[in-house]
Write an enzyme that holds these catalytic residues in place. Structure first.
Site, PDB file in Angstrom:
ATOM      1  N   LYS A  99     -16.450  15.624 -50.635  1.00 30.52           N
ATOM      2  CA  LYS A  99     -18.156  15.677 -50.509  1.00 30.52           C
ATOM      3  C   LYS A  99     -18.491  14.383 -51.091  1.00 30.52           C
ATOM      4  O   LYS A  99     -19.783  13.937 -50.395  1.00 30.52           O
ATOM      5  CB  LYS A  99     -18.697  16.856 -50.690  1.00 30.52           C
ATOM      6  CG  LYS A  99     -18.635  18.409 -50.192  1.00 30.52           C
ATOM      7  CD  LYS A  99     -19.806  19.308 -51.207  1.00 30.52           C
ATOM      8  CE  LYS A  99     -18.232  20.276 -51.773  1.00 30.52           C
ATOM      9  NZ  LYS A  99     -18.657  21.301 -52.362  1.00 30.52           N
ATOM     10  N   ARG A 131      -5.200  22.681 -50.471  1.00 32.50           N
ATOM     11  CA  ARG A 131      -5.655  22.359 -49.738  1.00 32.50           C
ATOM     12  C   ARG A 131      -5.744  21.457 -47.883  1.00 32.50           C
ATOM     13  O   ARG A 131      -4.969  20.874 -48.371  1.00 32.50           O
ATOM     14  CB  ARG A 131      -7.185  21.640 -50.761  1.00 32.50           C
ATOM     15  CG  ARG A 131      -6.452  20.282 -51.287  1.00 32.50           C
ATOM     16  CD  ARG A 131      -7.728  19.849 -51.897  1.00 32.50           C
ATOM     17  NE  ARG A 131      -8.736  18.592 -51.612  1.00 32.50           N
ATOM     18  CZ  ARG A 131     -10.412  19.476 -52.239  1.00 32.50           C
ATOM     19  NH1 ARG A 131      -9.792  20.208 -53.236  1.00 32.50           N
ATOM     20  NH2 ARG A 131     -11.095  18.935 -51.658  1.00 32.50           N
ATOM     21  N   GLU A 144     -20.029  24.858 -54.090  1.00 30.87           N
ATOM     22  CA  GLU A 144     -21.382  24.377 -55.171  1.00 30.87           C
ATOM     23  C   GLU A 144     -22.413  23.304 -53.966  1.00 30.87           C
ATOM     24  O   GLU A 144     -21.652  22.710 -53.633  1.00 30.87           O
ATOM     25  CB  GLU A 144     -20.574  23.346 -55.836  1.00 30.87           C
ATOM     26  CG  GLU A 144     -22.056  22.163 -56.316  1.00 30.87           C
ATOM     27  CD  GLU A 144     -21.201  21.439 -57.996  1.00 30.87           C
ATOM     28  OE1 GLU A 144     -19.890  20.908 -57.947  1.00 30.87           O
ATOM     29  OE2 GLU A 144     -22.840  21.250 -58.416  1.00 30.87           O
TER      30      GLU A 144
HETATM   31  P1  ATP Z   1     -14.753  18.751 -52.215  1.00 30.88           P
HETATM   32  O1  ATP Z   1     -13.443  18.055 -53.039  1.00 30.88           O
HETATM   33  O2  ATP Z   1     -15.342  18.510 -50.773  1.00 30.88           O
HETATM   34  O3  ATP Z   1     -16.083  18.144 -52.437  1.00 30.88           O
HETATM   35  P2  ATP Z   1     -15.343  20.992 -53.912  1.00 30.88           P
HETATM   36  O4  ATP Z   1     -13.929  22.076 -53.996  1.00 30.88           O
HETATM   37  O5  ATP Z   1     -16.188  20.297 -55.021  1.00 30.88           O
HETATM   38  O6  ATP Z   1     -14.576  20.490 -52.698  1.00 30.88           O
HETATM   39  P3  ATP Z   1     -16.742  23.430 -53.626  1.00 30.88           P
HETATM   40  O7  ATP Z   1     -18.367  23.821 -53.177  1.00 30.88           O
HETATM   41  O8  ATP Z   1     -16.626  23.888 -54.762  1.00 30.88           O
HETATM   42  O9  ATP Z   1     -16.251  22.098 -52.755  1.00 30.88           O
HETATM   43  O10 ATP Z   1     -15.605  24.203 -52.421  1.00 30.88           O
HETATM   44  C1  ATP Z   1     -15.378  25.402 -52.432  1.00 30.88           C
HETATM   45  C2  ATP Z   1     -14.750  26.718 -52.395  1.00 30.88           C
HETATM   46  O11 ATP Z   1     -13.748  25.526 -50.723  1.00 30.88           O
HETATM   47  C3  ATP Z   1     -13.115  26.192 -53.114  1.00 30.88           C
HETATM   48  O12 ATP Z   1     -13.222  27.182 -53.416  1.00 30.88           O
HETATM   49  C4  ATP Z   1     -12.188  25.261 -52.955  1.00 30.88           C
HETATM   50  O13 ATP Z   1     -11.816  25.370 -53.396  1.00 30.88           O
HETATM   51  C5  ATP Z   1     -12.614  25.099 -51.168  1.00 30.88           C
HETATM   52  N1  ATP Z   1     -12.671  23.738 -50.973  1.00 30.88           N
HETATM   53  C6  ATP Z   1     -12.965  22.873 -50.454  1.00 30.88           C
HETATM   54  N2  ATP Z   1     -11.634  21.709 -50.163  1.00 30.88           N
HETATM   55  C7  ATP Z   1     -11.128  21.942 -49.888  1.00 30.88           C
HETATM   56  C8  ATP Z   1     -10.106  21.903 -48.988  1.00 30.88           C
HETATM   57  N3  ATP Z   1     -10.182  20.251 -48.183  1.00 30.88           N
HETATM   58  N4  ATP Z   1      -9.245  22.965 -48.228  1.00 30.88           N
HETATM   59  C9  ATP Z   1      -9.577  23.482 -48.318  1.00 30.88           C
HETATM   60  N5  ATP Z   1     -10.143  24.665 -49.383  1.00 30.88           N
HETATM   61  C10 ATP Z   1     -11.094  24.183 -49.710  1.00 30.88           C
HETATM   62 MG    MG Z   2     -15.530  22.401 -56.360  1.00 28.85          MG
END
Ligand code: ATP
Ligand code: MG
Length: 563
Positions: free
Chosen positions: A271, A261, A36
């Site tokens: 984020k 994760r 995102e």
């Molecule tokens: P955050 O929790 O940091 O805000 P998010 O999951 O909201 O991250 P996205 O942009 O939706 O951020 O994530 C894109 C991809 O990265 C998703 O498929 C998510 O599962 C993966 N992802 C995000 N954080 C991690 C992490 N700490 N380890 C592994 N994969 C991750």
């Molecule tokens: Mg997300």
């Protein structure tokens, strides 16, 4: 079996894919990385990128880069551009498959209309707070909205008017009609669309209703023909909902696989929290070299190879854990050791006058660029009567086992000569301002003819030739392994390390570093790995970031584990 082979065979995701290919469920592998654009990517995302692109590569399949741009309130073009740059920098290629969820808004709208027509979705007038209240809890079933049984015609009309902009934000939503008593809260009539009168980075003002993540995400995967939709564990409970949507619509159905994760000690990986660090000025920006963002790591001097190696080594798991950041640094040192040019830089200079060295003499000494790799060649090092050494390398009162400079002590100058300290000169305040030393002319190159040995070898620079540089020393951004461990009323920012950045303005470098370009990486002997800053470095004002120190705490941990 090597460690790597072991990891591969233990990769449960690959076991599932293998099974799907064998059973004929799928005849190809197509993954995606779906960020995102509401912030910069961090090292956790790097794990997901390596995993998704890595699997596609391994199975001769494809991996899409898709922006999940469904919330215009939080998303921005700046983030889209940064994410594209970061994924490319990590070394991955999506070819012509750069997609945006916003390109599917029309299609998603059609799908929603289809659900309304089959009585599986309805327009609700409850407010966000009421919806939350009606939803119930894990122990209390939800309550049906009084608007749940509107006719198909009324729903179609209201939904169309929602799209046309006849209602204000929050006035109405579209919800799936599933089961308010479900044990899975995600199934209690989740919201599919909400009204947001806001301009979108790509669709501008075309839309004022935006799909919720849970409605949109599975559709995006389906539309793109993704076979294996890999996501983090928190979406396990959402899977029944995604299945329900796809089954109701009868469209292509990817398999979702959840993995744990990445969490790192001394680091926050969210984020929202990283945005807070930026907005409150705790760091200089998303690319501050202390940030765990890809942009920050790049500026700090991390290599894509080290990040990919790290990603491989941690593998994938089905339960959450915290990875030691020392492992990431270990991967980095292994990579930099092979490729970084060795250079000498004195961080806190102390003047040394070599009394028996001729006043007007100047020599050029030969020095290898990397002892690990002779093909990297050598450079010329100027030597003269006045040099600088590290202030920390002198002690007036030498403790036991002090092998560096002290009155009467002999040391080796790397690539140069043996010198012996004769006297420390002080100023009126009693501070040491200069050392008087003598050198052994027969020890050129740093070796003695009589075979006598000294234990200490120091780095140095020639005063007449040295280049002034700024050096930035970094440490963990947080003092605690778990930055979330705080007293009541505090948040994680209370654990910020006040010494996470130390700027040294008086460092002196050997002359070759005049030629450093932004991003060039070096090992400063005895000090660590450094890189010329991508933003602030110039030949007029050289700035070097310490990427990582030389001391490898992970190697120690590993040794302990083995013994
Ligand atoms: P955050 O929790 O940091 O805000 P998010 O999951 O909201 O991250 P996205 O942009 O939706 O951020 O994530 C894109 C991809 O990265 C998703 O498929 C998510 O599962 C993966 N992802 C995000 N954080 C991690 C992490 N700490 N380890 C592994 N994969 C991750
Ligand atoms: Mg997300």
């Amino acid at each position: 079996m090597s460690e790597k082979e072991n990891k591969t065979s233990g990769n449960f995701i690959k076991a599932i894919i293998d099974e799907d290919l064998k059973s004929g469920k799928f005849d190809r592998v197509h993954t995606r990385f779906p960020p995102e654009p509401n912030g910069y990517l961090h090292i956790g995302h790097a794990k997901s990128i390596c995993l998704n692109f890595g699997l596609a590569e391994e199975y001769n399949g494809k991996c899409n880069l898709r922006f999940d741009d469904t919330n215009p309130l939080k998303e921005a073009q700046e983030y889209i551009d940064a994410i594209i740059e970061d994924v490319r920098w990590l070394g991955f290629d999506w070819e012509d498959r750069l997609f945006f969820a916003s390109d599917y808004f029309e299609k998603m709208y059609e799908y929603a209309v289809r659900l309304i027509k089959t009585g599986k979705a309805y327009v609700d007038d409850l407010s966000a707070e009421q919806i939350k209240e009606y939803r119930g809890t894990l122990t209390k079933p939800g309550t049906e909205s009084p608007f749940r049984n509107r006719s198909v015609e009324e729903n179609l009309d209201l939904f169309e008017r929602m799209r046309k902009g006849e209602f204000a934000d929050g006035e109405k939503v579209l919800r799936a009609k599933i089961d308010m008593k479900s044990g899975n809260l995600n199934m209690r009539d989740p919201v599919m669309y909400r009204i947001i009168h806001a301009s979108h980075p790509r669709t501008g003002d075309k839309w004022c209703i935006y799909p919720m993540y849970d409605w949109a995400h599975g559709l995006e995967d389906s539309i793109e023909g993704i076979t294996h939709s890999i996501c983090t564990l928190e979406f396990e409970d959402h899977r029944p909902l995604y299945d329900w949507f796809l089954d109701q619509l009868g469209i292509f159905h990817p398999r979702q696989i959840e993995f744990a994760r990445l969490n790192l000690n001394y680091t926050v990986l969210s984020k929202r929290k990283l945005l807070k660090l930026v907005e409150e000025g705790h760091v200089s920006g998303w690319d501050d070299p202390r940030m765990p963002t890809i942009a920050g790591l790049r500026r700090r001097g991390y290599t894509p190879e080290a990040i990919r190696d790290f990603s491989d080594r941690i593998g994938v798991a089905k339960s959450n854990s915290v990875v030691d950041i020392a492992l990431l640094d270990h991967c980095l040192r292994e990579d930099l050791n092979k490729r970084a040019l060795r250079r000498m830089v004195v961080l806190r200079p102390l003047k040394v006058v070599i009394e028996n060295y001729p006043e007007d003499r100047e020599e050029e000494l030969e020095a290898e660029n990397n002892p690990e790799d002779p093909s990297m060649g050598s450079r010329k090092l100027p030597f003269s009567k006045v040099i600088y050494v590290e202030r920390d390398d002198f002690r007036e009162e030498a403790p036991r086992k002090w092998f560096r400079l002290a009155p009467g002590k002999e040391v080796r100058l790397k690539h140069a000569y043996y010198i012996t300290c004769r006297e420390a000169v002080k100023n009126e305040q009693g501070e040491i301002v200069e050392l008087r030393c003598t050198y052994d002319p027969a020890s050129k190159g740093g070796w003695t003819k009589d075979g006598r040995k000294v234990k200490g070898t120091l780095h140095w620079v020639s005063a007449a030739h040295a280049v002034p540089v700024e050096v930035r020393l970094y440490d963990h951004l947080f003092l605690k392994e778990n930055p979330e461990e705080v007293e009541e009323g505090q948040d994680f920012t209370a654990n910020i390390n006040p010494d996470s950045l130390i700027v040294l303005n008086n460092a002196l470098a050997e002359p070759d570093l005049k030629n450093a370009k932004p991003g060039d990486r070096f090992q400063f002997l005895r000090q660590g790995y450094f890189c010329a800053d991508l933003k602030d470095h110039s030949s007029e004002h050289p700035v070097f970031n310490r990427t990582v120190t030389l001391r490898d705490s992970w190697a120690k941990i590993e040794k302990k584990l083995q013994s």
